[in-house]
Motif scaffolding. Structure first.
Motif, mmCIF file in Angstrom:
data_model
loop_
_atom_site.group_PDB
_atom_site.id
_atom_site.type_symbol
_atom_site.label_atom_id
_atom_site.label_comp_id
_atom_site.label_asym_id
_atom_site.label_seq_id
_atom_site.Cartn_x
_atom_site.Cartn_y
_atom_site.Cartn_z
ATOM 1 N N THR A 52 56.466 39.991 -57.688
ATOM 2 C CA THR A 52 56.368 38.547 -57.498
ATOM 3 C C THR A 52 57.496 37.838 -58.236
ATOM 4 O O THR A 52 57.824 38.185 -59.367
ATOM 5 N N ALA A 53 58.079 36.847 -57.601
ATOM 6 C CA ALA A 53 59.065 35.984 -58.248
ATOM 7 C C ALA A 53 58.879 34.560 -57.747
ATOM 8 O O ALA A 53 58.323 34.331 -56.657
ATOM 9 N N PHE A 54 59.340 33.600 -58.530
ATOM 10 C CA PHE A 54 59.295 32.187 -58.168
ATOM 11 C C PHE A 54 60.704 31.704 -57.863
ATOM 12 O O PHE A 54 61.687 32.198 -58.431
ATOM 13 N N LEU A 55 60.808 30.725 -56.974
ATOM 14 C CA LEU A 55 62.131 30.215 -56.619
ATOM 15 C C LEU A 55 62.871 29.687 -57.843
ATOM 16 O O LEU A 55 64.101 29.797 -57.936
ATOM 17 N N THR A 56 62.143 29.155 -58.809
ATOM 18 C CA THR A 56 62.778 28.649 -60.026
ATOM 19 C C THR A 56 63.426 29.757 -60.840
ATOM 20 O O THR A 56 64.329 29.496 -61.646
ATOM 21 N N ASP A 57 62.997 30.995 -60.660
ATOM 22 C CA ASP A 57 63.648 32.114 -61.355
ATOM 23 C C ASP A 57 65.090 32.302 -60.906
ATOM 24 O O ASP A 57 65.871 32.982 -61.589
ATOM 25 N N THR A 74 69.822 33.961 -52.673
ATOM 26 C CA THR A 74 69.910 34.901 -53.789
ATOM 27 C C THR A 74 68.560 35.543 -54.068
ATOM 28 O O THR A 74 68.465 36.748 -54.347
ATOM 29 N N ALA A 75 67.490 34.745 -53.991
ATOM 30 C CA ALA A 75 66.147 35.279 -54.226
ATOM 31 C C ALA A 75 65.818 36.372 -53.221
ATOM 32 O O ALA A 75 65.348 37.463 -53.591
ATOM 33 N N VAL A 76 66.057 36.111 -51.937
ATOM 34 C CA VAL A 76 65.749 37.114 -50.917
ATOM 35 C C VAL A 76 66.611 38.356 -51.094
ATOM 36 O O VAL A 76 66.132 39.502 -50.986
ATOM 37 N N LEU A 90 57.985 35.818 -52.705
ATOM 38 C CA LEU A 90 58.698 34.712 -53.314
ATOM 39 C C LEU A 90 57.816 33.480 -53.226
ATOM 40 O O LEU A 90 57.452 33.051 -52.120
ATOM 41 N N ILE A 91 57.486 32.901 -54.376
ATOM 42 C CA ILE A 91 56.606 31.758 -54.433
ATOM 43 C C ILE A 91 57.440 30.489 -54.532
ATOM 44 O O ILE A 91 58.312 30.363 -55.403
ATOM 45 N N VAL A 92 57.167 29.540 -53.632
ATOM 46 C CA VAL A 92 57.805 28.227 -53.688
ATOM 47 C C VAL A 92 56.798 27.272 -54.327
ATOM 48 O O VAL A 92 55.785 26.921 -53.718
ATOM 49 N N PRO A 93 57.031 26.846 -55.564
ATOM 50 C CA PRO A 93 56.051 26.027 -56.277
ATOM 51 C C PRO A 93 56.087 24.570 -55.819
ATOM 52 O O PRO A 93 56.967 24.172 -55.040
ATOM 53 N N SER A 101 69.974 26.914 -43.995
ATOM 54 C CA SER A 101 69.456 28.127 -43.387
ATOM 55 C C SER A 101 69.457 29.302 -44.366
ATOM 56 O O SER A 101 70.392 29.489 -45.139
ATOM 57 N N PHE A 102 68.389 30.103 -44.323
ATOM 58 C CA PHE A 102 68.356 31.359 -45.070
ATOM 59 C C PHE A 102 67.504 32.365 -44.311
ATOM 60 O O PHE A 102 66.601 31.997 -43.551
ATOM 61 N N ASN A 103 67.786 33.655 -44.520
ATOM 62 C CA ASN A 103 67.081 34.740 -43.842
ATOM 63 C C ASN A 103 66.133 35.454 -44.791
ATOM 64 O O ASN A 103 66.338 35.479 -46.002
ATOM 65 N N LEU A 104 65.120 36.062 -44.204
ATOM 66 C CA LEU A 104 64.133 36.824 -44.959
ATOM 67 C C LEU A 104 64.475 38.312 -44.915
ATOM 68 O O LEU A 104 65.452 38.723 -44.295
ATOM 69 N N THR A 105 63.658 39.116 -45.564
ATOM 70 C CA THR A 105 63.840 40.557 -45.598
ATOM 71 C C THR A 105 62.520 41.233 -45.240
ATOM 72 O O THR A 105 61.500 40.566 -45.048
ATOM 73 N N SER A 106 62.505 42.552 -45.141
ATOM 74 C CA SER A 106 61.296 43.286 -44.763
ATOM 75 C C SER A 106 60.342 43.449 -45.949
ATOM 76 O O SER A 106 60.752 43.358 -47.110
ATOM 77 N N HIS A 107 59.073 43.690 -45.610
ATOM 78 C CA HIS A 107 58.024 43.890 -46.616
ATOM 79 C C HIS A 107 58.066 42.754 -47.637
ATOM 80 O O HIS A 107 58.164 42.959 -48.850
ATOM 81 N N PHE A 108 57.987 41.544 -47.093
ATOM 82 C CA PHE A 108 58.285 40.340 -47.871
ATOM 83 C C PHE A 108 57.331 39.221 -47.488
ATOM 84 O O PHE A 108 56.997 39.046 -46.314
ATOM 85 N N THR A 109 56.918 38.448 -48.479
ATOM 86 C CA THR A 109 56.098 37.260 -48.263
ATOM 87 C C THR A 109 56.787 36.043 -48.853
ATOM 88 O O THR A 109 57.211 36.058 -50.017
#
Length: 490
Positions: A52-57, A74-76, A90-93, A101-109
């Motif tokens: 788990t990570a937060f966008l603020t990280d 960078t987070a993704v 990735l948690i968006v608080p 625009s940004f892309n996601l990755t596999s096995h990802f929430t």
């Protein structure tokens, strides 16, 4: 269905009107939040994540003005290293997180918390240009390419976009203005587009004001889209709600859409490009959809259907102030087929048409289409339909020399508006049967006495997917050491 009241998406007046009509039940937003003891948040998902990570990280700033495009990217990128180690979330608080625009990755929430808004940039430069879809051959807004979607990804497995009623705001007004002024040479961004992917979940979110379509899975399979509110002004151009396109095994469930175009549109490619690509949309269930769209359809089949559309079910559908219920749209040049369509239980209020089909939807990507590529429309079943305040019961047209066949209408009661059209049924180049239909249908829909149109009883494959209960802690945690090192190298 229980509609979650979201003031940002639905006006108080509209909600009051729907309550008066008895069409919705309003629950408090917090009922949707899955909060357990302490500071843990729980939520349903196709798979849970180990990391788990937060966008603020990653330097995110939720002031609504600072760009977070690089923070999301960078987070993704950093979290993608956990694809084969239990996946990541990735948690968006809470906050207003402006981004391109940004892309996601596999096995990802991607989890958007209650009070969080992902705010789409209005700068064209924040959306890289990409090629037209191979099954379209051209951009839909013009012959050029396409602006990347706000949230995208390609060739992914196991992707979840969810939250506890977080919001994705497309800020589409500037794009709509450019479109109306013919200043758009490339197709406007979608809010969410996942391509060539499988095991997708999009749920428990509010999506508003997309530049064009809100959700567009394409060339993908095993997709769950549920518990969503989608809202755009009813005069906004092409703001479709959900458009599965050349997809298989799809569930759309418990969704409320207010739109300037079709609430749900099933597609599969455009003319010669879609015929060549040859990927149908099939095995789709649409359940408990509520739609407001004065100028478009509750559910559209086409018009881009050149890879084929088959095995589509829709049940427990509600429409208020919409142009038509289920509309079939096609034309010479499309080829392919629309077949094995099953609709059960529609409750319709204030409609221009109940049944509408057309074989003259003539927009084409370029002059290279084959006018002899005629679509086959067959085995279209509607049953248990109640409608009121309707202008015209049925406007059903096929193609000369290529009639639409196999319609079945049973147990249909249509109440007309105060000033209905004089002709209630217009049937040309169509054929089928009917039973217990009021007002009496055209002769092309032969009265068969007491029959019940077909609706499959077997479960759809996507209903076999069981969601897990996942969680994360809202307390600030030190991000995993490997992420910390990688992030600070940059």
């Amino acid at each position: 269905m229980a509609l979650i009241y979201r003031p940002s998406a639905i006006s108080t007046h509209l909600v009051a009107t729907l309550l008066t009509l008895g069409l919705i039940n309003v629950s408090i937003i917090e009922c949707r939040r899955h909060v357990s003891g302490g500071s843990d948040v729980t939520y349903p998902a196709i798979n849970c994540r180990k990391h788990t990570a937060f966008l603020t990280d990653f330097g995110g700033n939720g002031d609504g003005e600072t760009s977070n495009t690089e923070a999301f990217r960078t987070a993704v990128q950093n979290l993608s290293q956990f694809e084969n180690d239990g996946g990541s979330q990735l948690i968006v608080p809470p906050g207003r997180w402006l981004t391109g625009s940004f892309n996601l990755t596999s096995h990802f929430t991607l989890f958007i918390q209650f009070g969080a808004v992902i705010l789409a940039s209005q700068e064209e430069g924040d959306y890289p240009l990409i090629e037209p879809l191979p099954s379209y051959g051209s951009g839909r807004d013009g012959p050029g390419g396409r602006f990347s979607s706000l949230i995208g990804g390609s060739h992914l497995t196991d992707v979840v976009i969810t939250g506890d009623n977080g919001t994705i705001d497309g800020q589409g007004s500037i794009w709509w203005s450019k479109f109306h002024k013919k200043k758009i040479k490339n197709t406007r961004p979608y809010l969410i587009e996942l391509m060539y992917s499988n095991q997708i979940q999009i749920s428990n979110l509010t999506l508003i004001d997309s530049p064009t379509w809100h959700i567009h899975p394409v060339y993908s399979s095993d997709i769950i889209m549920q518990d969503l509110t989608i809202h755009a002004p009813v005069d906004s151009p092409n703001t479709d709600g959900i458009n599965p396109d050349s997809c298989k095994n799809v569930k759309i469930q418990d969704v409320f859409v207010v739109s300037g175009d079709d609430c749900v549109a099933i597609k599969s490619g455009w003319d010669e490009y879609g015929i060549k690509f040859g990927m149908p949309t099939e095995q789709v269930i649409i359940r408990r959809l509520t739609c407001i769209s004065p100028d478009s359809a509750v559910i559209a089949l086409g018009s881009e259907m050149s890879g084929g559309i088959k095995n589509i079910r829709a049940e427990d559908i509600t429409a208020i102030n919409s142009e038509s219920a289920v509309r079939i749209k096609t034309a010479p040049g499309r080829g392919a087929y629309v077949t094995d369509i099953f609709v059960d239980k529609m409750n319709l209020h204030t409609m221009k048409y109940v049944f509408w089909t057309t074989g003259a939807y003539g927009q084409h990507p370029d002059p290279g289409y084959d006018p002899k590529a005629l679509p086959k429309v067959d085995r279209i079943n509607y049953r248990n339909v109640v409608a009121e305040d309707v202008k015209m019961a049925g406007n059903m047209g096929g193609i000369e020399g290529d009639p639409f066949t196999g319609f079945c209408l049973s147990n249909v009661t249509i109440g007309l508006s105060a000033k209905p059209k004089k002709l209630q049924w217009n049937c040309t180049e169509v054929s089928g049967v009917s039973s217990n239909v009021t007002p009496e249908p055209c002769d092309a829909l032969v009265d068969k006495g007491s029959i019940d149109c077909e609706y499959p009883s077997d479960p759809v494959p996507i209903d076999m997917v069981q969601l897990q209960t996942c969680s994360f802690s809202t307390q600030k945690k030190i991000i995993q050491y490997i992420i910390f090192l990688h992030f600070n190298k940059n």
